[in-house]
Every structure is written in C-alpha cells, then in structure tokens.
Design a protein around this motif. Structure first.
Motif, PDB file in Angstrom:
ATOM      1  N   LEU A   1     -15.805  53.753   9.709  1.00  0.00           N
ATOM      2  CA  LEU A   1     -17.065  53.289  10.269  1.00  0.00           C
ATOM      3  C   LEU A   1     -17.305  53.995  11.594  1.00  0.00           C
ATOM      4  CD1 LEU A   1     -15.895  50.795   8.509  1.00  0.00           C
ATOM      5  CD2 LEU A   1     -17.510  49.417   9.812  1.00  0.00           C
ATOM      6  N   ARG A   2     -18.580  54.273  11.855  1.00  0.00           N
ATOM      7  CA  ARG A   2     -18.949  54.894  13.121  1.00  0.00           C
ATOM      8  C   ARG A   2     -20.307  54.349  13.556  1.00  0.00           C
ATOM      9  NH1 ARG A   2     -20.563  60.998  12.943  1.00  0.00           N
ATOM     10  NH2 ARG A   2     -22.557  59.963  12.582  1.00  0.00           N
ATOM     11  N   ALA A   3     -20.426  53.977  14.832  1.00  0.00           N
ATOM     12  CA  ALA A   3     -21.651  53.344  15.315  1.00  0.00           C
ATOM     13  C   ALA A   3     -22.788  54.340  15.495  1.00  0.00           C
ATOM     14  CB  ALA A   3     -21.382  52.615  16.633  1.00  0.00           C
ATOM     15  N   ASN A   4     -22.467  55.553  15.943  1.00  0.00           N
ATOM     16  CA  ASN A   4     -23.485  56.574  16.171  1.00  0.00           C
ATOM     17  C   ASN A   4     -22.794  57.930  16.241  1.00  0.00           C
ATOM     18  OD1 ASN A   4     -22.661  57.017  19.047  1.00  0.00           O
ATOM     19  ND2 ASN A   4     -23.430  54.919  19.261  1.00  0.00           N
ATOM     20  N   ALA A   5     -23.587  58.975  16.420  1.00  0.00           N
ATOM     21  CA  ALA A   5     -23.053  60.329  16.349  1.00  0.00           C
ATOM     22  C   ALA A   5     -22.048  60.633  17.454  1.00  0.00           C
ATOM     23  CB  ALA A   5     -24.196  61.340  16.397  1.00  0.00           C
ATOM     24  N   ASP A   6     -22.143  59.944  18.572  1.00  0.00           N
ATOM     25  CA  ASP A   6     -21.246  60.210  19.700  1.00  0.00           C
ATOM     26  C   ASP A   6     -19.995  59.334  19.695  1.00  0.00           C
ATOM     27  OD1 ASP A   6     -22.963  62.154  20.773  1.00  0.00           O
ATOM     28  OD2 ASP A   6     -24.169  60.609  21.765  1.00  0.00           O
ATOM     29  N   ALA A   7     -19.933  58.384  18.800  1.00  0.00           N
ATOM     30  CA  ALA A   7     -18.837  57.415  18.795  1.00  0.00           C
ATOM     31  C   ALA A   7     -17.642  57.931  17.999  1.00  0.00           C
ATOM     32  CB  ALA A   7     -19.306  56.091  18.219  1.00  0.00           C
ATOM     33  N   ARG A   8     -16.478  57.409  18.323  1.00  0.00           N
ATOM     34  CA  ARG A   8     -15.291  57.693  17.530  1.00  0.00           C
ATOM     35  C   ARG A   8     -15.365  56.881  16.238  1.00  0.00           C
ATOM     36  NH1 ARG A   8      -9.991  56.785  20.834  1.00  0.00           N
ATOM     37  NH2 ARG A   8      -9.153  58.460  19.565  1.00  0.00           N
ATOM     38  N   TRP A   9     -14.603  57.312  15.250  1.00  0.00           N
ATOM     39  CA  TRP A   9     -14.559  56.616  13.975  1.00  0.00           C
ATOM     40  C   TRP A   9     -13.568  55.457  14.048  1.00  0.00           C
ATOM     41  CZ3 TRP A   9     -17.561  57.544   9.721  1.00  0.00           C
ATOM     42  CH2 TRP A   9     -18.281  58.757   9.697  1.00  0.00           C
ATOM     43  N   LEU A  10     -13.947  54.340  13.467  1.00  0.00           N
ATOM     44  CA  LEU A  10     -13.028  53.233  13.241  1.00  0.00           C
ATOM     45  C   LEU A  10     -12.439  53.411  11.852  1.00  0.00           C
ATOM     46  CD1 LEU A  10     -11.726  50.450  13.797  1.00  0.00           C
ATOM     47  CD2 LEU A  10     -13.835  49.409  12.902  1.00  0.00           C
ATOM     48  N   ARG A  11     -11.140  53.592  11.789  1.00  0.00           N
ATOM     49  CA  ARG A  11     -10.440  53.796  10.518  1.00  0.00           C
ATOM     50  C   ARG A  11      -9.804  52.485  10.107  1.00  0.00           C
ATOM     51  NH1 ARG A  11      -6.946  58.524   8.487  1.00  0.00           N
ATOM     52  NH2 ARG A  11      -5.311  57.583   7.217  1.00  0.00           N
ATOM     53  N   LEU A  12     -10.162  52.001   8.932  1.00  0.00           N
ATOM     54  CA  LEU A  12      -9.619  50.762   8.387  1.00  0.00           C
ATOM     55  C   LEU A  12      -8.772  51.119   7.174  1.00  0.00           C
ATOM     56  CD1 LEU A  12     -12.875  48.587   8.473  1.00  0.00           C
ATOM     57  CD2 LEU A  12     -11.092  48.735  10.222  1.00  0.00           C
ATOM     58  N   GLU A  13      -7.503  50.779   7.221  1.00  0.00           N
ATOM     59  CA  GLU A  13      -6.594  51.095   6.118  1.00  0.00           C
ATOM     60  C   GLU A  13      -6.155  49.799   5.460  1.00  0.00           C
ATOM     61  OE1 GLU A  13      -2.498  53.567   5.090  1.00  0.00           O
ATOM     62  OE2 GLU A  13      -3.478  53.795   7.040  1.00  0.00           O
ATOM     63  N   GLY A  14      -6.616  49.587   4.243  1.00  0.00           N
ATOM     64  CA  GLY A  14      -6.338  48.364   3.509  1.00  0.00           C
ATOM     65  C   GLY A  14      -7.567  47.969   2.708  1.00  0.00           C
ATOM     66  N   LEU A  15      -7.401  47.006   1.839  1.00  0.00           N
ATOM     67  CA  LEU A  15      -8.502  46.556   0.994  1.00  0.00           C
ATOM     68  C   LEU A  15      -9.234  45.400   1.660  1.00  0.00           C
ATOM     69  CD1 LEU A  15      -6.743  46.798  -2.472  1.00  0.00           C
ATOM     70  CD2 LEU A  15      -8.682  48.163  -1.716  1.00  0.00           C
ATOM     71  N   LEU A  16     -10.435  45.664   2.118  1.00  0.00           N
ATOM     72  CA  LEU A  16     -11.252  44.645   2.760  1.00  0.00           C
ATOM     73  C   LEU A  16     -12.231  44.057   1.759  1.00  0.00           C
ATOM     74  CD1 LEU A  16     -10.577  46.930   5.046  1.00  0.00           C
ATOM     75  CD2 LEU A  16     -12.285  45.675   6.369  1.00  0.00           C
ATOM     76  N   GLY A  17     -12.574  42.779   1.949  1.00  0.00           N
ATOM     77  CA  GLY A  17     -13.658  42.169   1.214  1.00  0.00           C
ATOM     78  C   GLY A  17     -14.969  42.435   1.934  1.00  0.00           C
ATOM     79  N   ALA A  18     -16.071  42.067   1.289  1.00  0.00           N
ATOM     80  CA  ALA A  18     -17.385  42.298   1.879  1.00  0.00           C
ATOM     81  C   ALA A  18     -17.550  41.564   3.197  1.00  0.00           C
ATOM     82  CB  ALA A  18     -18.482  41.867   0.892  1.00  0.00           C
ATOM     83  N   GLU A  19     -16.993  40.350   3.304  1.00  0.00           N
ATOM     84  CA  GLU A  19     -17.129  39.582   4.540  1.00  0.00           C
ATOM     85  C   GLU A  19     -16.445  40.277   5.706  1.00  0.00           C
ATOM     86  OE1 GLU A  19     -15.996  38.438   1.716  1.00  0.00           O
ATOM     87  OE2 GLU A  19     -17.114  36.641   1.085  1.00  0.00           O
ATOM     88  N   GLU A  20     -15.223  40.788   5.468  1.00  0.00           N
ATOM     89  CA  GLU A  20     -14.492  41.477   6.526  1.00  0.00           C
ATOM     90  C   GLU A  20     -15.213  42.759   6.936  1.00  0.00           C
ATOM     91  OE1 GLU A  20     -12.330  38.662   4.594  1.00  0.00           O
ATOM     92  OE2 GLU A  20     -12.549  40.569   3.583  1.00  0.00           O
ATOM     93  N   LEU A  21     -15.719  43.505   5.962  1.00  0.00           N
ATOM     94  CA  LEU A  21     -16.394  44.752   6.283  1.00  0.00           C
ATOM     95  C   LEU A  21     -17.675  44.480   7.073  1.00  0.00           C
ATOM     96  CD1 LEU A  21     -16.424  47.784   6.078  1.00  0.00           C
ATOM     97  CD2 LEU A  21     -17.509  47.608   3.827  1.00  0.00           C
TER      98      LEU A  21
END
Length: 226
Positions: A193-213
């Motif tokens: 996930l990334r908020a905008n072009a200047d932001a760093r990426w948030l890397r999520l490793e694992g199986l998330l449900g829709a609520e968590e995402l």
C-alpha cells in the motif's frame, strides 16, 4: 481498532494459513534459463518491521520500504500497453499484489479480499488504484485476466497486468516479492500500500481479510488515527 464477525473469506484465509503456502513451479524459470530465475529473497529489514494481529490470532508483518517502479511495458486485461513506471507515478493511493490465475491456495484468498474490500475503500476514499500483477505471464493472457476480473467483480480502478516474463521479473525483483527454494518458487502472501507518489510503501506480509485491509488503508490515509 474494531473487529467484525468472521467472514467466510477470513475463515478460508485462516485455513489456508494453517496449510502450506502457495507454491508455483519454476517451469517458467527453466524455460528461460538459469539467468532468469527469481532471486533469493532478500528479506525484510528486521529493524523496520512490526507485527499486527488479526482477530483470529494470525499475525502479519508490517514494514515500510522504498521501492522504485521499473520502466517496463506490461499489458492490462484489455490487452492495452501499460507503462508500469508511469502507472506508479500516480498520486492516488495504490494497493498492489502479485497473483496468478491458476493458483489454488493463497491467490484466491488475496483476490477475494481485494474484491470484497472495494466498497470499504470507496467509502474511505474512492480515488484509489488497485493493481494485481500476474507472476505467471505465459499462462495469464489478457483474456484470462478478464475472466479473473469478472470472477472477483473487479471495478474499473482495479488494474490487472501481465506481460513478458523478463518485464514481470523486473517488477517482482523491484518489490522483493519472491524467493527461490530448492526446486520451487514460493509465492508469498504480500500486499503493498502507498498513500501517494512521494510516500514509502507499506508492505504487509500475511493473509489479511477485507476488514484488516480497509483498516490499513484508512490508517495510511489518515495517520492521525494510529
């Protein structure tokens, strides 16, 4: 943080997590020669990671990283040429994952999560971009991606990409997305996930449900709720 009752997707995700992670064979790598094998997984920076817990007890790893999008030409599910670097230059929030349509384990869970989370993302901020990149481009033609998109009720702002093996490989390597096993490729359950072009990426490793995402997306756009 609030939690909703378990969804069927979450139950499936937990069941898959209890079993083996998805494997995809190195047939593609063998066909392209040893020089084109996916690299050994470099791993996450242990000093830049934290654990988050899902309500069913499963932990997933979070980490912030700077990934540079390679300037390669891919194809969307309509067969149109897409410059990946240009696509990633958008200032819109981006959610990205790697899948392949013939996967029978973690990919269906990840894609179901992307499909189910679309209304929640739109309620938080509708101007987002979702990107799913096939790591089996020789099989995943634009037609197969169209069928896959229909299966998961993909909206117009969910882009699915395929392309030439070398170009897909460049994107996979840029996001440190896979590692090489002894004779198999182990496709990891990663979401970026990334908020905008200047932001760093948030890397999520694992199986998330829709609520968590959805919660991760909301926190990304509104960091004051952290």
């Amino acid at each position: 943080m609030f939690f909703r009752p378990f969804s069927s997707a979450r139950i499936v995700a937990a069941a898959v997590t209890m079993g083996a992670l998805a494997l995809f064979s190195d047939v593609g790598a063998q066909a392209h020669g040893d020089g084109h094998r996916m690299p050994d997984h470099l791993g996450m920076d242990e000093g830049n990671a934290e654990m988050a817990m899902r309500p069913d007890g499963f932990h997933y790893k979070r980490g912030h990283h700077a990934y540079a999008a390679p300037a390669v030409a891919l194809r969307d599910r309509q067969g149109r040429k897409v410059d990946f670097a240009d696509l990633m230059a958008t200032d819109r929030p981006v959610l990205l994952n790697f899948i392949f349509t013939s996967c029978a384990t973690i990919c269906p869970v990840q894609s179901a999560t992307f499909g189910q989370v679309q209304p929640d993302l739109a309620a938080i901020d509708p101007d987002y971009l979702m990107v799913s990149i096939s790591i089996d481009p020789e099989y995943d033609t634009p037609r197969r991606l169209r069928e896959y998109a229909e299966l998961h009720d993909a909206r117009d702002n969910w882009v699915m990409l395929t392309g030439q093996f070398d170009d897909i490989f460049a994107v996979v390597r840029a996001f440190d997305a896979v590692y090489k096993g002894e004779n198999k490729m182990y496709h990891r359950p990663l979401t970026f996930l990334r908020a905008n072009a200047d932001a760093r990426w948030l890397r999520l490793e694992g199986l998330l449900g829709a609520e968590e995402l959805a919660e991760e997306y909301a926190k990304l756009l509104k960091p004051e709720v952290n």
